[in-house]
Design an enzyme around this catalytic site. Structure first.
Site, PDB file in Angstrom:
ATOM      1  N   CYS A  77      44.205  21.441  -7.339  1.00  0.00           N
ATOM      2  CA  CYS A  77      43.325  21.830  -6.233  1.00  0.00           C
ATOM      3  C   CYS A  77      43.458  20.832  -5.076  1.00  0.00           C
ATOM      4  O   CYS A  77      44.512  20.731  -4.463  1.00  0.00           O
ATOM      5  CB  CYS A  77      41.895  22.002  -6.722  1.00  0.00           C
ATOM      6  N   HIS A 178      42.526  26.037 -10.585  1.00  0.00           N
ATOM      7  CA  HIS A 178      42.056  25.073 -11.588  1.00  0.00           C
ATOM      8  C   HIS A 178      42.524  25.525 -12.971  1.00  0.00           C
ATOM      9  O   HIS A 178      41.880  26.370 -13.591  1.00  0.00           O
ATOM     10  CB  HIS A 178      40.527  24.984 -11.564  1.00  0.00           C
ATOM     11  N   GLU A 180      42.209  24.038 -15.658  1.00  0.00           N
ATOM     12  CA  GLU A 180      41.186  23.673 -16.650  1.00  0.00           C
ATOM     13  C   GLU A 180      40.034  24.664 -16.699  1.00  0.00           C
ATOM     14  O   GLU A 180      39.233  24.649 -17.637  1.00  0.00           O
ATOM     15  CB  GLU A 180      40.663  22.250 -16.369  1.00  0.00           C
TER      16      GLU A 180
END
Length: 197
Positions: A77, A178, A180
């Site tokens: 990001c 993202h 994650e």
């Protein structure tokens, strides 16, 4: 394997740690130059504002450390945007690893809210970072600025216009989304970064 997450004033570090745990990996969170340089893999996360993040990196000489790294580095990001040359966000000179400029989303269409928040598909996937990832996989994005398409683009997304969902140059990789927070698609990308890059 020694994985390091760079600790600085704009990191979404906890969610990255949880995601790595889910794929059976552990990481050390540090801003220590020597520990970062010794790592097998480095993750450079980011949520925040470009100029204050760059100011912090320069004050702690992390800018010099990041650009000198020889091992695989994954920017996430804001981390990816800071790896570009320049960001329109407060007219910020960034690390200059990627040539693609970072621009502000501008929309005259009420359907496209800025920042983009939510799931979007990625396509034209290149490099082993996306091994076994299906075209048009859905990933989670939160951003009001984007890296333009260019020679380092290895994945594309569309929001208002096509832009770089991921970048690659040498040992440096960047993801605008993202991983994650991108469920199975993101876990596979993190796994590929650890095992295949």
């Amino acid at each position: 394997m020694n994985i390091v997450i760079i600790k600085y004033n704009a990191g979404n570090i906890q969610s990255v740690l949880y995601a790595l745990e889910r794929i059976g990996a552990t990481a050390q969170v540090t801003d220590d130059h020597e520990q970062i340089r010794k790592a097998d893999k480095v993750i450079f996360p980011g949520v925040g504002e470009a100029s204050s993040a760059m100011r912090y990196l320069r004050q702690h000489e992390l800018d010099k450390v990041i650009t000198s790294l020889q091992q695989p580095v994954l920017g996430v990001c804001l981390g990816m945007q800071l790896m570009c040359k320049h960001s329109e966000e407060n007219d910020t000179t960034c690390l200059g690893i990627f040539d693609e400029p970072v621009k502000k989303f501008v929309s005259k269409d009420a359907l496209f809210k800025v920042p983009q928040i939510g799931w979007n598909n990625i396509y034209d996937l290149k490099t082993p970072l996306f091994a076994d990832e299906p075209e048009n996989a859905y990933c989670y994005f939160v951003h009001g600025y984007f890296a333009a398409l260019g020679e380092h683009t290895i994945a594309t997304a569309d929001y208002i216009q096509p832009y770089s969902a991921a970048l690659h140059k040498g040992n440096f990789y960047g993801a605008q989304f993202h991983p994650e927070k991108s469920a199975a698609a993101g876990e596979l990308i993190l796994k590929n970064f650890i095992e295949k890059i």
